[in-house]
Structures are given as C-alpha cells and as structure tokens.
Design an enzyme around this catalytic site. Structure first.
Site, mmCIF file in Angstrom:
data_model
loop_
_atom_site.group_PDB
_atom_site.id
_atom_site.type_symbol
_atom_site.label_atom_id
_atom_site.label_comp_id
_atom_site.label_asym_id
_atom_site.label_seq_id
_atom_site.Cartn_x
_atom_site.Cartn_y
_atom_site.Cartn_z
ATOM 1 N N SER A 15 0.941 -24.691 -44.397
ATOM 2 C CA SER A 15 -0.489 -24.942 -44.598
ATOM 3 C C SER A 15 -1.064 -25.759 -43.444
ATOM 4 C CB SER A 15 -0.713 -25.687 -45.915
ATOM 5 O OG SER A 15 -2.075 -26.054 -46.002
ATOM 6 N N THR A 62 -3.463 -23.281 -53.708
ATOM 7 C CA THR A 62 -3.255 -22.007 -53.035
ATOM 8 C C THR A 62 -2.207 -21.175 -53.786
ATOM 9 O OG1 THR A 62 -2.958 -20.943 -50.891
ATOM 10 C CG2 THR A 62 -1.683 -22.943 -51.251
ATOM 11 N N LYS A 66 -3.737 -20.224 -58.043
ATOM 12 C CA LYS A 66 -5.203 -20.241 -58.118
ATOM 13 C C LYS A 66 -5.760 -19.817 -59.481
ATOM 14 C CE LYS A 66 -6.293 -19.574 -53.216
ATOM 15 N NZ LYS A 66 -7.133 -18.848 -52.254
ATOM 16 N N ASP A 102 -13.635 -20.237 -51.473
ATOM 17 C CA ASP A 102 -13.208 -19.143 -50.587
ATOM 18 C C ASP A 102 -14.375 -18.176 -50.311
ATOM 19 O OD1 ASP A 102 -10.536 -19.900 -50.214
ATOM 20 O OD2 ASP A 102 -9.916 -18.958 -52.094
ATOM 21 N N GLY A 128 -7.898 -7.183 -53.649
ATOM 22 C CA GLY A 128 -7.036 -8.257 -54.157
ATOM 23 C C GLY A 128 -7.838 -9.526 -54.422
ATOM 24 N N GLY A 129 -7.135 -10.656 -54.463
ATOM 25 C CA GLY A 129 -7.765 -11.935 -54.798
ATOM 26 C C GLY A 129 -8.840 -12.343 -53.801
ATOM 27 N N ALA A 130 -8.572 -12.168 -52.531
ATOM 28 C CA ALA A 130 -9.550 -12.582 -51.511
ATOM 29 C C ALA A 130 -10.792 -11.698 -51.587
ATOM 30 C CB ALA A 130 -8.914 -12.492 -50.128
ATOM 31 N N ARG A 151 -6.569 1.167 -51.075
ATOM 32 C CA ARG A 151 -5.479 2.136 -51.228
ATOM 33 C C ARG A 151 -5.433 2.617 -52.675
ATOM 34 N NH1 ARG A 151 0.324 -0.230 -49.886
ATOM 35 N NH2 ARG A 151 -0.375 -1.695 -51.497
ATOM 36 N N THR A 152 -5.487 1.667 -53.620
ATOM 37 C CA THR A 152 -5.510 2.006 -55.050
ATOM 38 C C THR A 152 -6.975 1.945 -55.500
ATOM 39 O OG1 THR A 152 -3.421 0.791 -55.143
ATOM 40 C CG2 THR A 152 -4.398 1.446 -57.256
ATOM 41 N N GLY A 241 -10.750 -14.485 -39.051
ATOM 42 C CA GLY A 241 -10.667 -15.255 -40.290
ATOM 43 C C GLY A 241 -10.710 -16.770 -40.140
HETATM 44 P P1 ATR Z 1 -4.834 -11.327 -51.720
HETATM 45 O O1 ATR Z 1 -4.830 -12.104 -52.981
HETATM 46 O O2 ATR Z 1 -4.367 -12.085 -50.527
HETATM 47 O O3 ATR Z 1 -6.141 -10.632 -51.459
HETATM 48 P P2 ATR Z 1 -3.384 -9.159 -52.982
HETATM 49 O O4 ATR Z 1 -3.991 -9.489 -54.284
HETATM 50 O O5 ATR Z 1 -1.914 -8.920 -52.911
HETATM 51 O O6 ATR Z 1 -3.686 -10.231 -51.863
HETATM 52 O O7 ATR Z 1 -4.159 -7.859 -52.420
HETATM 53 C C1 ATR Z 1 -3.737 -7.211 -51.316
HETATM 54 C C2 ATR Z 1 -4.743 -6.134 -50.915
HETATM 55 O O8 ATR Z 1 -4.230 -5.522 -49.729
HETATM 56 C C3 ATR Z 1 -4.915 -5.013 -51.914
HETATM 57 O O9 ATR Z 1 -6.201 -4.471 -51.773
HETATM 58 C C4 ATR Z 1 -3.841 -4.014 -51.438
HETATM 59 O O10 ATR Z 1 -4.077 -2.667 -51.822
HETATM 60 P P3 ATR Z 1 -3.583 -2.132 -53.287
HETATM 61 O O11 ATR Z 1 -4.564 -2.673 -54.275
HETATM 62 O O12 ATR Z 1 -3.622 -0.667 -53.176
HETATM 63 O O13 ATR Z 1 -2.196 -2.679 -53.485
HETATM 64 C C5 ATR Z 1 -3.993 -4.145 -49.959
HETATM 65 N N1 ATR Z 1 -2.809 -3.754 -49.200
HETATM 66 C C6 ATR Z 1 -1.729 -4.525 -48.916
HETATM 67 N N2 ATR Z 1 -0.835 -3.845 -48.157
HETATM 68 C C7 ATR Z 1 -1.379 -2.613 -47.947
HETATM 69 C C8 ATR Z 1 -0.963 -1.453 -47.215
HETATM 70 N N3 ATR Z 1 0.202 -1.417 -46.555
HETATM 71 N N4 ATR Z 1 -1.772 -0.361 -47.205
HETATM 72 C C9 ATR Z 1 -2.946 -0.379 -47.868
HETATM 73 N N5 ATR Z 1 -3.410 -1.457 -48.562
HETATM 74 C C10 ATR Z 1 -2.635 -2.550 -48.615
#
Ligand code: ATR
Length: 281
Positions: A15, A62, A66, A102, A128-130, A151-152, A241
C-alpha cells in the site's frame, strides 16, 4: 495526544497510502500517524472493535474487506451503502461511519482534466467493484448515457439493474463496444487488463475511437497501459489511475482533518514511490 489512522487489507504490504498520508500529516503539522495493518477476514470484527476502543481517528479499508466491513460499522453514508463498499471510515464522536471515496475520487480526478461527466456519452469497461463505485458516482452527474462493456455481459446488466440513480445504460460485450466506440466522449477502463506484469494486454480494439475523446484507465502500474498508448496514438486525451488514487486519498484526508490537501504534492509522492519518471498529463 497523537492520533492513529490506518489502512486495513490483506495483503497490505504494497500500500502506498501510509507514505502519502504520513507526509500530509507532517506537512500540515498534525500530530498523527497512519499505519498499515494486515487483517484476516476472520479477525475483521475484532480489528474494528479494537480501533473503536483505542479511539482511532479513522482508517481506510481495502481488498478484501470493503463490503464485509459494512455491518460492523455504526453508520454508512448513502453512496457507500448503495455501492455496497466502504473504503474510508471516520470516527465521528465515538461512532464509526463508513464512506466510499473511490467513485468521488475518480470523478474529482476527471474534473481536473475536463468539465466532468454531465451530458457526456460514456463507456465503462468492466463490471467489478471499481466499476460499481465509478458507475454509481457518474450516474449522479447526469451524463447522456453510460454503457457498460464486460466479458460477462450478465454482470454488466446486474450493475445497471442495481443502480439506484437514474441513467440511460446498456450492457454489451467488449467486441460490441469496440464496434460502436465512435459514439463515446469518455471511456473508463476499470478491469485489471493491462496491469503489470501483463502489460501487453488490452481490453478492446480502439480502431473506431472518436478523435479528442477522453480515455481513463484506473491502472497506475504501468503509468501508461497499452490501452492508453493506443488511445494517445489515435488522438484521444488520456489519463492514468494516479488521479483516482490520489483524489480518493485526498477526500479521505479531508473527511478526517477538514483539510483538502495539496494533490500535486500527493501525486509527486506517489510517483516517487512508483519510481515513475513521467505522468500522462
Ligand atoms: P475490482 O473489484 O478490482 O474491480 P473484480 O471485481 O475482480 O475487480 O472485477 C474485475 C473486472 O475485470 C471484471 O469486469 C472482469 O470481467 P468478468 O466480470 O467477466 O469477470 C474483468 N476482467 C478481469 N480479467 C479479465 C480478462 N482477462 N478479460 C476480460 N475481462 C477481465
């Protein structure tokens, strides 16, 4: 008496927050120390109770705590509750109140570069979370639309369905987003794609990017991701960032001390820790 501030996470060794906040405490002549604590999930409640017992001034939270910290606090502000994540806790007269800086930190960093998000057509990459913190915060700024590419796709749609603030949004694949990239004024990349050590990775093809659009990547290691290099080569404005990191810390410091700190000083300090020689601005 010297006040204690902290950051808790697991792991926490890398950190940059302790150096950043301790420098500010000394710069503003505040008698306080900011320490990192590695806390396991099963010890989180004891850690929070201990902090309360010793009268901590406040702390950052962190990964992975969180969300888990929310039921352990006395109060959580509205934005943090809707996001479902707290990154900053303030001891308000013996009561621990949770906030999320954030999303607002991202927005403040953005506003340092451009007018903000109002009336903009925005593409958010990741769900994801961010992404959640940034999406909910930007949704309140009255943008024209915020589409989410992931991706999803079902996860992007869930984010849209969860958002309590009204905003026009569609979920799509990364490929679809690449095809309609010319529609967007602002692109915000929130995934870990392109982060060190996998610096050759890029989440989507930028061939269709709008000239003079603004592209933000919340990654700061490396300072310039492949996505930002590509965007910059195609005439877009780019932002890494560092700003989000510095402004989330500045907003936390302000909540604890009432002082909005010198963000340029914080930026230089963070860049020094990263060993960075340049920043994208
Ligand atoms: P954070 O809390 O740091 O945002 P997270 O909740 O793990 O991290 O989310 C990661 C994000 O990166 C998600 O949107 C993830 O896509 P999925 O929802 O499909 O899992 C995306 N991500 C991470 N690695 C990836 C990869 N190799 N290709 C495409 N998307 C990826």
């Amino acid at each position: 008496m010297k006040k204690l501030y902290a950051v808790i996470g697991n792991p926490i060794g890398h950190s940059m927050s302790p150096i950043m906040h301790n420098d500010l405490f000394s710069f503003y002549q505040i008698d306080a120390s900011y320490l990192p604590f590695q806390i396991k999930s099963e010890d989180l409640k004891d850690a929070v109770d201990g902090f309360k017992a010793i009268g901590i001034g406040g702390f950052n939270v962190t990964v992975p705590h969180k969300t888990a910290i929310i039921p352990l606090l006395d109060e959580v502000d509205e934005l943090a509750a809707s996001i479902g994540a707290v990154n900053t806790v303030v001891n308000e007269n013996g009561r621990l109140k949770g906030y999320n800086t954030d999303g607002p930190g991202f927005l403040k960093g953005l506003q340092a570069f451009m007018s903000g998000a109002a009336s903009k057509k925005i593409l958010l990459i990741g769900a994801g979370g961010a992404a959640r913190a940034i999406y909910f915060t930007l949704a309140m700024e009255k943008p024209e639309a915020i589409d989410i590419a992931n991706r999803t796709v079902a996860k992007a749609q869930r984010l849209i369905d969860d958002c309590p603030y009204s905003v026009k949004s569609e979920a799509c694949t990364l490929e679809e987003a690449g095809r309609k990239l010319g529609e967007y004024d602002l692109v915000v990349q929130t995934t870990s794609i392109g982060m060190a050590p996998k610096i050759a990775d890029q989440p989507l093809d930028l061939s269709n990017i709008k000239k003079h659009s603004h592209v933000c990547d919340i990654i700061y290691n490396p300072l310039e991701t492949k996505l930002l290099q590509d965007a910059s080569n195609r005439g877009a404005n780019v932002q890494n960032g560092i700003d989000m990191f510095v402004y989330q810390g500045a907003l936390a410091f302000e909540k604890w001390t009432g002082i909005f700190p010198d963000v340029e000083r914080m930026r230089e300090n963070v860049l020094k820790q990263l060993g960075g020689l340049h920043v994208n601005r």
